[in-house]
Scaffold this active site. Structure first.
Site, PDB file in Angstrom:
ATOM      1  N   ILE A  14       0.829  -1.204   0.000  1.00  0.00           N
ATOM      2  CA  ILE A  14       0.000   0.000   0.000  1.00  0.00           C
ATOM      3  C   ILE A  14       0.866   1.257   0.000  1.00  0.00           C
ATOM      4  O   ILE A  14       0.512   2.267  -0.620  1.00  0.00           O
ATOM      5  CB  ILE A  14      -0.990   0.007   1.193  1.00  0.00           C
ATOM      6  CG1 ILE A  14      -2.042   1.099   1.014  1.00  0.00           C
ATOM      7  CG2 ILE A  14      -0.248   0.159   2.523  1.00  0.00           C
ATOM      8  CD1 ILE A  14      -2.947   0.898  -0.167  1.00  0.00           C
ATOM      9  N   SER A  36      10.976   0.609   8.371  1.00  0.00           N
ATOM     10  CA  SER A  36      10.407  -0.649   7.912  1.00  0.00           C
ATOM     11  C   SER A  36      11.379  -1.776   8.214  1.00  0.00           C
ATOM     12  O   SER A  36      12.596  -1.596   8.111  1.00  0.00           O
ATOM     13  CB  SER A  36      10.120  -0.591   6.408  1.00  0.00           C
ATOM     14  OG  SER A  36       9.602  -1.818   5.937  1.00  0.00           O
ATOM     15  N   ARG A  37      10.844  -2.945   8.547  1.00  0.00           N
ATOM     16  CA  ARG A  37      11.716  -4.090   8.804  1.00  0.00           C
ATOM     17  C   ARG A  37      12.371  -4.600   7.523  1.00  0.00           C
ATOM     18  O   ARG A  37      13.460  -5.147   7.564  1.00  0.00           O
ATOM     19  CB  ARG A  37      10.909  -5.221   9.449  1.00  0.00           C
ATOM     20  CG  ARG A  37      10.490  -4.942  10.885  1.00  0.00           C
ATOM     21  CD  ARG A  37       9.669  -6.082  11.438  1.00  0.00           C
ATOM     22  NE  ARG A  37       8.413  -6.241  10.698  1.00  0.00           N
ATOM     23  CZ  ARG A  37       7.542  -7.227  10.912  1.00  0.00           C
ATOM     24  NH1 ARG A  37       7.803  -8.152  11.822  1.00  0.00           N
ATOM     25  NH2 ARG A  37       6.424  -7.306  10.225  1.00  0.00           N
ATOM     26  N   LYS A  90      -6.048   2.910   6.970  1.00  0.00           N
ATOM     27  CA  LYS A  90      -7.225   2.212   7.486  1.00  0.00           C
ATOM     28  C   LYS A  90      -6.955   0.718   7.594  1.00  0.00           C
ATOM     29  O   LYS A  90      -6.138   0.192   6.833  1.00  0.00           O
ATOM     30  CB  LYS A  90      -8.458   2.497   6.611  1.00  0.00           C
ATOM     31  CG  LYS A  90      -8.353   1.942   5.176  1.00  0.00           C
ATOM     32  CD  LYS A  90      -8.763   0.490   5.096  1.00  0.00           C
ATOM     33  CE  LYS A  90      -8.378  -0.132   3.777  1.00  0.00           C
ATOM     34  NZ  LYS A  90      -8.615  -1.590   3.759  1.00  0.00           N
ATOM     35  N   ASP A 168     -11.130  -6.171   5.623  1.00  0.00           N
ATOM     36  CA  ASP A 168     -10.091  -5.201   5.283  1.00  0.00           C
ATOM     37  C   ASP A 168     -10.530  -4.375   4.079  1.00  0.00           C
ATOM     38  O   ASP A 168     -10.521  -3.139   4.145  1.00  0.00           O
ATOM     39  CB  ASP A 168      -8.757  -5.890   5.028  1.00  0.00           C
ATOM     40  CG  ASP A 168      -7.664  -4.894   4.685  1.00  0.00           C
ATOM     41  OD1 ASP A 168      -7.138  -4.244   5.602  1.00  0.00           O
ATOM     42  OD2 ASP A 168      -7.342  -4.750   3.484  1.00  0.00           O
TER      43      ASP A 168
END
Length: 307
Positions: A14, A36-37, A90, A168
Site C-alpha cells: 500500500i 520498515s523491517r 485504514k 479489510d
C-alpha cells in the site's frame, strides 16, 4: 509555506502503490525518512523501527503509518509520545479500544491524529451524499467482492487474528456508507465464512439498519472475473448507484458522474490542514460496525484457503 517533514512507516504494497506517489506529488509534505523491517526507498534515510526514526530525526514532525493494523497501536503510541503528528492507514487499529486510546493520547499530547478512510475520498462519494440528503431511503445494497489473490498476494496477515479478513476491503464500503447515508448504521445480523486454517473470514454477509431502511451487505474475497465494489440505494426518487469503489455515480435521471482517482493526495492534503490547524479527525464508525458484526455473527467453518 515550508513543507512538513514526514516519516513513512511500513514500506509494503500500500505504501508503494499509494502513499509514495501521493507524497512525491505533495506540496505539503517532504518524505524525509522511512521505517520498515524489510522495505527501503532509494535516496531516503531508512530505519528499522519507528523508535529509531523518531530518535534519530527530531526534525520530522509527522509520521504516516502504513503497517498492518495488528501492532500499529504500539507504533502510533511511540510517535505520539515523541510529540509527532500521526496519520493512520485504514483501519486505524486492531480494535476499537486501541483506536480510542490513541485518540485520547493524541489529545493529551497536543498532537494531530488522523484516522483515514481513503474510500471516502473517492471522486463521487460526496456527490452521492449530497444527492441523498433530502431523499427517503427505502433500501440499500452493498456488494464489495474482490480476488484476494490479485489484490493481496501472499499477505497471510490479512486472514490472521487482527487482520480483519474480508473486512479489510469491506470496511472501505462501510466508510463510504457511513459518510453518504443520512441516518446512522446499526448491525442486525451477520454470517461469516472462516477457512478452517485461518482466523478471519474470507466472506461475509451483514444486515444493517439505517433509519427505516434495511442495508444488505455482501463481502467476498474469492470473486473471480469482474471485481465488484458498488453500493445501490433505492429512494423515493429512484435508484442511486455508486460503483468502481466510489469513482462512478449513476443517478435516476440518467446523469453519470465520474472523476479521477485522487484518494491519497486528498488524504495528505487533509492531514496537512489538520496539522496546521492543530486539529484531529478520528471517526471510528466503520471499525465499530465491523466489531459489532463480529459480535453477532454466525461463524461457519469452510474449506481451507491457501494463496
Amino acid at each position: 509555506m515550508d513543507r512538513i517533514k514526514l516519516g513513512l512507516v511500513g514500506i509494503g504494497k500500500i505504501a508503494r502503490d499509494q502513499h509514495l506517489p501521493a507524497l512525491a506529488a505533495s506540496q505539503d509534505f517532504e518524505l524525509a525518512a522511512t521505517a520498515s523491517r524489510h522495505g527501503r526507498v532509494d535516496g531516503i534515510d531508512g530505519y528499522g523501527t519507528i523508535a529509531e526514526l523518531v530518535s534519530a530525526r527530531p526534525d520530522i514532525s509527522a509520521v504516516s503509518l502504513c503497517t498492518p493494523p495488528d501492532g500499529r497501536f504500539e507504533q502510533a503510541m511511540a510517535a505520539i509520545a515523541a510529540g509527532r503528528h500521526v496519520m493512520l492507514e485504514k483501519p486505524p487499529a486492531a480494535t476499537v479500544s486501541e483506536a480510542e486510546a490513541l485518540a485520547q493520547a493524541a489529545r493529551e499530547a497536543g498532537v494531530t491524529l488522523f484516522a483515514t478512510w481513503h474510500s471516502r475520498e473517492a471522486a463521487e462519494v460526496d456527490a452521492a451524499r449530497d444527492w441523498l440528503v433530502d431523499r427517503r431511503i427505502d433500501a440499500v445494497r452493498i456488494r464489495w467482492m474482490e480476488n484476494i489473490r490479485q489484490w493481496h498476494p501472499g499477505q497471510d496477515w490479512i486472514l490472521a487474528a487482527g487482520g480483519f479478513g474480508v473486512f479489510d476491503p469491506g470496511i472501505n464500503a462501510l466508510s463510504i456508507a457511513t459518510r453518504m447515508l443520512p441516518q446512522p448504521l446499526t448491525v442486525l445480523s451477520a454470517t461469516m465464512d472462516v477457512p478452517s486454517n485461518r482466523a478471519c473470514p474470507i466472506a461475509a454477509a451483514v444486515t444493517f439498519r439505517s433509519g427505516a431502511a434495511q442495508v444488505d451487505a455482501k463481502f467476498d474475497f474469492l470473486q473471480t472475473g469482474e471485481q465488484t465494489w458498488h453500493i445501490e440505494v433505492d429512494t423515493d426518487a429512484g435508484m442511486l448507484r455508486l460503483t468502481q469503489g466510489g469513482g462512478w455515480l449513476e443517478l435516476p435521471d440518467g446523469t453519470v458522474l465520474s472523476g479521477s482517482d485522487q484518494e491519497y493526495p486528498r488524504l495528505y492534503r487533509d492531514f496537512a490542514r489538520l496539522v496546521r490547524n492543530g486539529e484531529s479527525d478520528v471517526d471510528l464508525r466503520p471499525i465499530q460496525l465491523v466489531a459489532d458484526a463480529f459480535l453477532v455473527a454466525d461463524r461457519r467453518v469452510v474449506e481451507a484457503f491457501e494463496f
